[in-house]
Design a protein around this motif. Structure first.
Motif, PDB file in Angstrom:
ATOM      1  N   GLY A   1       0.795  -1.223   0.000  1.00 28.10           N
ATOM      2  CA  GLY A   1       0.000   0.000   0.000  1.00 28.10           C
ATOM      3  C   GLY A   1       0.827   1.272   0.000  1.00 28.10           C
ATOM      4  O   GLY A   1       0.302   2.358  -0.260  1.00 28.10           O
ATOM      5  N   ALA A   2       2.114   1.170   0.310  1.00 30.55           N
ATOM      6  CA  ALA A   2       2.979   2.354   0.233  1.00 30.55           C
ATOM      7  C   ALA A   2       3.180   2.739  -1.223  1.00 30.55           C
ATOM      8  O   ALA A   2       3.214   1.877  -2.112  1.00 30.55           O
ATOM      9  CB  ALA A   2       4.320   2.080   0.903  1.00 30.55           C
ATOM     10  N   LYS A   3       3.337   4.027  -1.484  1.00 31.06           N
ATOM     11  CA  LYS A   3       3.388   4.533  -2.850  1.00 31.06           C
ATOM     12  C   LYS A   3       4.760   5.132  -3.142  1.00 31.06           C
ATOM     13  O   LYS A   3       5.290   5.912  -2.346  1.00 31.06           O
ATOM     14  CB  LYS A   3       2.296   5.587  -3.035  1.00 31.06           C
ATOM     15  N   VAL A   4       5.332   4.749  -4.283  1.00 30.45           N
ATOM     16  CA  VAL A   4       6.594   5.332  -4.751  1.00 30.45           C
ATOM     17  C   VAL A   4       6.277   6.328  -5.866  1.00 30.45           C
ATOM     18  O   VAL A   4       5.683   5.964  -6.884  1.00 30.45           O
ATOM     19  CB  VAL A   4       7.565   4.253  -5.262  1.00 30.45           C
ATOM     20  N   ILE A   5       6.670   7.579  -5.660  1.00 28.99           N
ATOM     21  CA  ILE A   5       6.486   8.628  -6.665  1.00 28.99           C
ATOM     22  C   ILE A   5       7.862   9.045  -7.159  1.00 28.99           C
ATOM     23  O   ILE A   5       8.717   9.462  -6.369  1.00 28.99           O
ATOM     24  CB  ILE A   5       5.749   9.850  -6.087  1.00 28.99           C
TER      25      ILE A   5
ATOM     26  N   GLU B   1       3.716   5.968  -9.422  1.00 26.88           N
ATOM     27  CA  GLU B   1       3.276   7.186 -10.104  1.00 26.88           C
ATOM     28  C   GLU B   1       4.504   7.976 -10.541  1.00 26.88           C
ATOM     29  O   GLU B   1       5.572   7.876  -9.936  1.00 26.88           O
ATOM     30  CB  GLU B   1       2.424   8.065  -9.183  1.00 26.88           C
ATOM     31  N   LEU B   2       4.317   8.776 -11.590  1.00 26.96           N
ATOM     32  CA  LEU B   2       5.371   9.672 -12.058  1.00 26.96           C
ATOM     33  C   LEU B   2       4.907  11.112 -11.892  1.00 26.96           C
ATOM     34  O   LEU B   2       3.720  11.414 -12.038  1.00 26.96           O
ATOM     35  CB  LEU B   2       5.702   9.409 -13.529  1.00 26.96           C
TER      36      LEU B   2
ATOM     37  N   LEU C   1       1.773   4.042 -16.761  1.00 23.48           N
ATOM     38  CA  LEU C   1       2.080   4.590 -15.441  1.00 23.48           C
ATOM     39  C   LEU C   1       1.300   5.882 -15.218  1.00 23.48           C
ATOM     40  O   LEU C   1       1.399   6.816 -16.030  1.00 23.48           O
ATOM     41  CB  LEU C   1       3.571   4.868 -15.309  1.00 23.48           C
ATOM     42  N   PRO C   2       0.530   5.977 -14.142  1.00 21.87           N
ATOM     43  CA  PRO C   2      -0.164   7.240 -13.851  1.00 21.87           C
ATOM     44  C   PRO C   2       0.842   8.368 -13.691  1.00 21.87           C
ATOM     45  O   PRO C   2       1.933   8.181 -13.142  1.00 21.87           O
ATOM     46  CB  PRO C   2      -0.893   6.952 -12.528  1.00 21.87           C
ATOM     47  N   ALA C   3       0.473   9.536 -14.179  1.00 18.79           N
ATOM     48  CA  ALA C   3       1.409  10.666 -14.154  1.00 18.79           C
ATOM     49  C   ALA C   3       0.678  11.952 -13.842  1.00 18.79           C
ATOM     50  O   ALA C   3      -0.530  12.073 -14.052  1.00 18.79           O
ATOM     51  CB  ALA C   3       2.136  10.785 -15.495  1.00 18.79           C
ATOM     52  N   ARG C   4       1.434  12.914 -13.339  1.00 23.47           N
ATOM     53  CA  ARG C   4       0.909  14.241 -13.053  1.00 23.47           C
ATOM     54  C   ARG C   4       2.013  15.251 -13.333  1.00 23.47           C
ATOM     55  O   ARG C   4       3.183  14.886 -13.445  1.00 23.47           O
ATOM     56  CB  ARG C   4       0.466  14.337 -11.592  1.00 23.47           C
TER      57      ARG C   4
ATOM     58  N   HIS D   1      -5.026  13.130  -6.035  1.00 25.90           N
ATOM     59  CA  HIS D   1      -5.424  11.871  -6.675  1.00 25.90           C
ATOM     60  C   HIS D   1      -5.696  12.048  -8.161  1.00 25.90           C
ATOM     61  O   HIS D   1      -5.947  11.076  -8.867  1.00 25.90           O
ATOM     62  CB  HIS D   1      -6.670  11.310  -5.995  1.00 25.90           C
ATOM     63  N   ARG D   2      -5.656  13.287  -8.646  1.00 27.35           N
ATOM     64  CA  ARG D   2      -5.925  13.525 -10.072  1.00 27.35           C
ATOM     65  C   ARG D   2      -4.666  13.242 -10.879  1.00 27.35           C
ATOM     66  O   ARG D   2      -3.636  13.870 -10.689  1.00 27.35           O
ATOM     67  CB  ARG D   2      -6.369  14.967 -10.311  1.00 27.35           C
ATOM     68  N   MET D   3      -4.761  12.267 -11.788  1.00 27.39           N
ATOM     69  CA  MET D   3      -3.615  11.901 -12.611  1.00 27.39           C
ATOM     70  C   MET D   3      -4.088  11.623 -14.027  1.00 27.39           C
ATOM     71  O   MET D   3      -5.271  11.432 -14.276  1.00 27.39           O
ATOM     72  CB  MET D   3      -2.914  10.656 -12.059  1.00 27.39           C
ATOM     73  N   VAL D   4      -3.160  11.570 -14.954  1.00 27.69           N
ATOM     74  CA  VAL D   4      -3.465  11.192 -16.331  1.00 27.69           C
ATOM     75  C   VAL D   4      -2.640   9.976 -16.684  1.00 27.69           C
ATOM     76  O   VAL D   4      -1.445   9.918 -16.428  1.00 27.69           O
ATOM     77  CB  VAL D   4      -3.166  12.348 -17.323  1.00 27.69           C
ATOM     78  N   ALA D   5      -3.283   8.967 -17.251  1.00 31.97           N
ATOM     79  CA  ALA D   5      -2.571   7.752 -17.644  1.00 31.97           C
ATOM     80  C   ALA D   5      -1.984   7.888 -19.030  1.00 31.97           C
ATOM     81  O   ALA D   5      -1.024   7.236 -19.385  1.00 31.97           O
ATOM     82  CB  ALA D   5      -3.503   6.552 -17.593  1.00 31.97           C
ATOM     83  N   GLU D   6      -2.575   8.728 -19.854  1.00 33.75           N
ATOM     84  CA  GLU D   6      -2.043   8.991 -21.180  1.00 33.75           C
ATOM     85  C   GLU D   6      -2.144  10.481 -21.424  1.00 33.75           C
ATOM     86  O   GLU D   6      -2.967  11.179 -20.859  1.00 33.75           O
ATOM     87  CB  GLU D   6      -2.825   8.224 -22.253  1.00 33.75           C
ATOM     88  N   SER D   7      -1.302  10.976 -22.312  1.00 32.84           N
ATOM     89  CA  SER D   7      -1.289  12.413 -22.552  1.00 32.84           C
ATOM     90  C   SER D   7      -1.087  12.685 -24.034  1.00 32.84           C
ATOM     91  O   SER D   7      -0.363  11.987 -24.716  1.00 32.84           O
ATOM     92  CB  SER D   7      -0.173  13.075 -21.757  1.00 32.84           C
ATOM     93  N   VAL D   8      -1.763  13.722 -24.526  1.00 35.46           N
ATOM     94  CA  VAL D   8      -1.507  14.201 -25.864  1.00 35.46           C
ATOM     95  C   VAL D   8      -0.962  15.608 -25.733  1.00 35.46           C
ATOM     96  O   VAL D   8      -1.175  16.287 -24.730  1.00 35.46           O
ATOM     97  CB  VAL D   8      -2.794  14.204 -26.725  1.00 35.46           C
TER      98      VAL D   8
END
Length: 474
Positions: free
Chosen positions: A198-202, A237-238, A259-262, A446-453
């Protein structure tokens, strides 16, 4: 609130990664202000052991005093010489010095411990030191961010070992991060992380310049690739420092689109603005500031040539250039200040008629927001990432054209009041977008994008960024 372990070369060992240092320092301030518990992973080396033994030999404090450890840690982390030359490709002497330093590190006790842990012959024991900074009488300005950490986690030779492990294809260093909710890796780092479920690596990605900058050595590219792929295997997450960097990553490494990204912009402090001084009332000679490092992409030579044709204005160069030839045969209106501390840099920017960013490539451009925070006009290369950061608030030029740079400086000298008024009118928006108080929120949102244009604003260099990009780029 979260317990956060910060894995940061820029903070956890003396080094020269100033842009990453700025990003992480402001992020740490923001996280601490929001009440998160912070621990910094610090590399211990032969030099650190020497400092600690020196304190113990004084016999003024009990042998088990934590103040001895804190004194050694703070002094060790204060050893970065920002004016020292960085290792560049080419040159027999530089190669020999680099090999000598690597050999010295590879024969140290700390390196051996890190290697044995990496191959699992030694356990990943955790040594924590409580940061009771109240016992230190005076903490220099450039070290005050260390006060924000509740504890330091000591790791033998961690940052030193990671690059050698990449070059020799050894297992990456291992750390025990159990007990933390978030592990923040502030730049691609070669590390194997043991953590709780459950720990998160960013992982933060500032840019991909080690892959795309043709002036960097093949060794630098190999090291960065090794760090990057190890981090991507660990990351949940990235975080990217700009939409531009995120889209470059998606284009070059589409296999990691899952990979989820922000986007978490670098930040600065937007203090209360000072009263403006009308241009007609200014009697000082016009001066401009440029902040550089020892990289050709910073494009300093073009700016100094432009100021040969601008005898009516001065140019102040902040930072280490790495090329002695750049400081020879300079026109009298170009002055090199070398590295300056944060307070002096802020004063130079605030007093200037403009800040110049002539870079050919960047992941973000922190001096731009430092200038906007000081209500100082910005002149910068017409590249997409600067359009994203400054929008219509900057005067743009072709970084390959000396005449275009000179014309930009002339325009800014003539439009001082109008440019400063434009920045002042957008101050609330700028502070929300680039003020340090929002950085922790954006990182942990918690707002992330999995893909980006690629946004329309980046597709057209002339499009103003503020009108078409989300306030925080997510």
């Amino acid at each position: 609130m979260n317990k956060i372990l910060v894995v940061s070369e820029a903070l956890g060992e003396p080094n020269h990664k100033r842009g990453i240092f700025h990003f992480t320092r402001e992020l740490v301030r923001s996280l601490a202000a929001d009440g998160h518990e912070l621990t910094l992973l610090v590399e211990t080396t032969r030099r650190y052991r020497k400092l600690r033994r020196r304190q113990q030999r004084a016999r003024l404090l009990p042998d088990d005093s934590r103040l001895i450890e804190l004194l050694a840690l703070y002094r060790f982390l204060d050893e970065a010489d920002m004016n020292a030359p960085m290792m560049r490709s080419g040159g027999l002497r530089r190669t020999i010095d680099w090999l000598r330093n690597k050999l010295r590190a590879a024969t140290s006790l700390e390196f051996a411990v890190s290697f044995l842990r990496a191959i699992r012959l030694l356990p990943t024991s955790v040594k924590l030191i409580e940061n009771r900074a109240a016992g230190l009488e005076y903490i220099p300005t450039d070290l005050r961010h260390l006060q924000l950490f509740g504890e330091f986690q000591l790791e033998s030779g961690f940052y030193t070992y990671q690059d050698t492990s990449a070059l020799l294809r050894l297992p990456p260093p291992r750390i025990d991060a159990r007990g933390y909710d978030v592990i923040l890796v502030d730049t691609p780092t070669r590390v194997a992380i043991r953590r709780d479920r459950g720990a998160k690596v960013i992982c933060v990605v500032h840019d991909l310049l080690p892959l795309t900058d043709l002036k960097l050595s093949d060794v630098a590219t190999r090291l960065f690739l090794s760090r990057l792929f190890t981090s991507l295997q660990q990351a949940d997450e990235l975080a990217f420092v700009s939409n531009y960097s995120m889209n470059r990553f998606r284009a070059l490494l589409p296999q990691f689109a899952n990979l989820p990204a922000r986007v978490v912009y670098p930040r600065t402090r937007f203090a209360a603005p000072k009263l403006a001084v009308p241009a007609a009332a200014r009697t000082v000679r016009p001066s401009f500031v440029v902040i550089v490092s020892a990289e050709p992409r910073k494009n300093l030579a073009a700016v100094t040539r432009a100021f040969r044709k601008l005898p009516q204005a001065d140019l102040i160069v902040i930072g280490y250039t790495g090329d002695p030839s750049l400081s020879r045969n300079l026109p009298p209106n170009v002055k090199f200040s070398g590295y300056v501390d944060e307070a002096e840099k802020a004063a130079l920017i605030a007093e200037a008629h403009g800040l110049i960013m002539p870079s050919l490539a960047e992941g973000f451009g922190v001096p731009i927001i430092e200038a906007l925070a000081a209500n100082t006009p910005v002149l910068c290369s017409d590249i997409p990432v600067f359009r994203e950061v400054a929008g219509e608030l900057a005067d743009y030029f072709d970084p390959f054209s000396i005449d275009d740079i000179r014309a930009s400086v002339t325009r800014v000298m003539a439009r001082q009041d109008a440019l400063r008024d434009s920045i002042r009118e957008r101050r609330t928006e700028l502070a929300e977008r680039f003020g340090h108080h929002t950085q922790a929120r954006d990182l942990l949102s918690h707002r992330m994008v999995a893909e980006s244009v690629i946004p329309a604003a980046l597709a057209s260099p002339a499009a103003p960024a503020f009108d078409s990009l989300a306030a925080h780029g997510t």
